[in-house]
Design an enzyme around this catalytic site. Sequence first.
Site, PDB file in Angstrom:
ATOM      1  N   SER A   1     -37.824 -57.890  -9.451  1.00  0.00           N
ATOM      2  CA  SER A   1     -37.256 -56.604  -9.877  1.00  0.00           C
ATOM      3  C   SER A   1     -36.064 -56.761 -10.814  1.00  0.00           C
ATOM      4  O   SER A   1     -35.715 -55.820 -11.530  1.00  0.00           O
ATOM      5  CB  SER A   1     -36.846 -55.775  -8.657  1.00  0.00           C
ATOM      6  OG  SER A   1     -35.958 -56.501  -7.835  1.00  0.00           O
TER       7      SER A   1
ATOM      8  N   ASP B   1     -28.015 -49.866  -2.739  1.00  0.00           N
ATOM      9  CA  ASP B   1     -28.519 -50.918  -3.624  1.00  0.00           C
ATOM     10  C   ASP B   1     -27.325 -51.587  -4.297  1.00  0.00           C
ATOM     11  O   ASP B   1     -26.723 -51.029  -5.218  1.00  0.00           O
ATOM     12  CB  ASP B   1     -29.464 -50.334  -4.672  1.00  0.00           C
ATOM     13  CG  ASP B   1     -30.046 -51.412  -5.599  1.00  0.00           C
ATOM     14  OD1 ASP B   1     -29.651 -52.584  -5.482  1.00  0.00           O
ATOM     15  OD2 ASP B   1     -30.903 -51.062  -6.437  1.00  0.00           O
TER      16      ASP B   1
ATOM     17  N   HIS C   1     -29.383 -54.441  -7.792  1.00  0.00           N
ATOM     18  CA  HIS C   1     -29.796 -54.043  -9.135  1.00  0.00           C
ATOM     19  C   HIS C   1     -28.648 -53.344  -9.867  1.00  0.00           C
ATOM     20  O   HIS C   1     -27.578 -53.116  -9.288  1.00  0.00           O
ATOM     21  CB  HIS C   1     -31.026 -53.137  -9.060  1.00  0.00           C
ATOM     22  CG  HIS C   1     -32.174 -53.776  -8.340  1.00  0.00           C
ATOM     23  ND1 HIS C   1     -32.443 -53.539  -7.015  1.00  0.00           N
ATOM     24  CD2 HIS C   1     -33.101 -54.663  -8.771  1.00  0.00           C
ATOM     25  CE1 HIS C   1     -33.497 -54.249  -6.650  1.00  0.00           C
ATOM     26  NE2 HIS C   1     -33.913 -54.948  -7.687  1.00  0.00           N
TER      27      HIS C   1
END
Length: 450
Positions: free
Chosen positions: A169, A421, A424
Amino acid sequence: MGTHLYHHHNTPKTHHLLLKKLIIWALYTIIPLALLHLYLFPLFSPPPQPNATLSPSSSSSSASSTTTTTFTSSSSSSQAGIAELKKRPSRPRCNYSDGQWVRHSGEPRYSGTGCKTIKEGQNCMAHGRPDTGYLHWRWQPKQCAVPAFDPAAFLRLIENRHLAFIGDSMARNQLESLLCLLATAEEPELVYRDGEDNKFRRWVFRGRNATVSVLWSPFLVKGVEKSEATGQYHNNLYLESVNERWASELDGMDVVVFSVGHWYLHPAFYRENGVVLGCHHCPEFNYTEIGFFDVFRKALNTTLREVSRRHDSSPGTSEKLVVVTTFSPAHFEGEWDKAGACPKKEPYKEGEKEMEYMDAEMRKIEVEEVAAAAERGGGKGLRFEALDVTKMALMRPDGHPGPYMHPNPFANGAQERMQNDCVHWCLPGPIDSWNEILLEMMRRWKGESK
């Protein structure tokens, strides 16, 4: 001195002979000194930067992390030494990995609410993140500068070419940043999608006949991902083989950006040539715990060797740039499912945060394996580079979505449990700088460096 020489020989003839001898003596003295100066001149040139490395200029395959400088080797003979002086010495490359984040008053290159290709979980603007300070920083290397991203220049460099991001990712995060940056010059057209969560996608920029793809492969080598739905809680990796899902398309790729790492932290079994080597975090099984560092190195080694092998075995293959984006540290300061997991609102200052052992080791493995791949060589026109972003990523704890991976997470007040998160990057955000450096690497690859 002149009076003493001529004191006992004060005739015109004698004076003429002595003057002639003096001139000849001077010539025999000065000429060797001049030659010696020419030969030794490089020794008095400014020394290379401490992070410079020596590499043969004749290598068919070249590599450099963003911290590497290439110089030609000095000759052992005076003739070669003098010949070398005819060449202008190469300027040290910009060490993009060593620097600091500085405030920038300008606006981001694109808007999170306007770019159409941002994954929902990284769209911090659209999800209501109220602070905007994280948008106003630029990465400044210590001894050079990173030009602002030029989408037209990037598209020109990939005209009639295929650029592919391969990995997990984080590869997708960098890809989506690049698409947003390029869309300010030309909108990409989605021409292919496949797989859960759009793990395999391809866009075309018609104006330049340029293709940009993303291919999901969190290990790069062959592997079976863990799945709670099937009761499989460990990944299974087969370290002798690469993942054919991306490798089968390698010949049609001109620029490849590999980005993996975080999936290696998960529980896993490791196999090679039918033998179980061991595992990571599997106390309930009768396997040897071997961690993941050596496995990560072996997998990267397998991947880069296979890239070289396929390049060599494909007649007529065009030149290829292979980039490995180094490990991007996470910034969890608390539990992942509670508020305040990554609460920082500004970058760390120089010296405020040191790189932890795991982050440093993952980065080291990647940089070393890229250098080893280049040293082995990979055929005409194959180049390896390490996009060394680990430090610049480490310094940006403020750039993650945190709770804004979901829309308006505090609309109903703070919740006891709230997913965050801290891995990211918000788009726009710090990861845009990765692609500014990628552009400079591509310019150098195509000989357009200023």
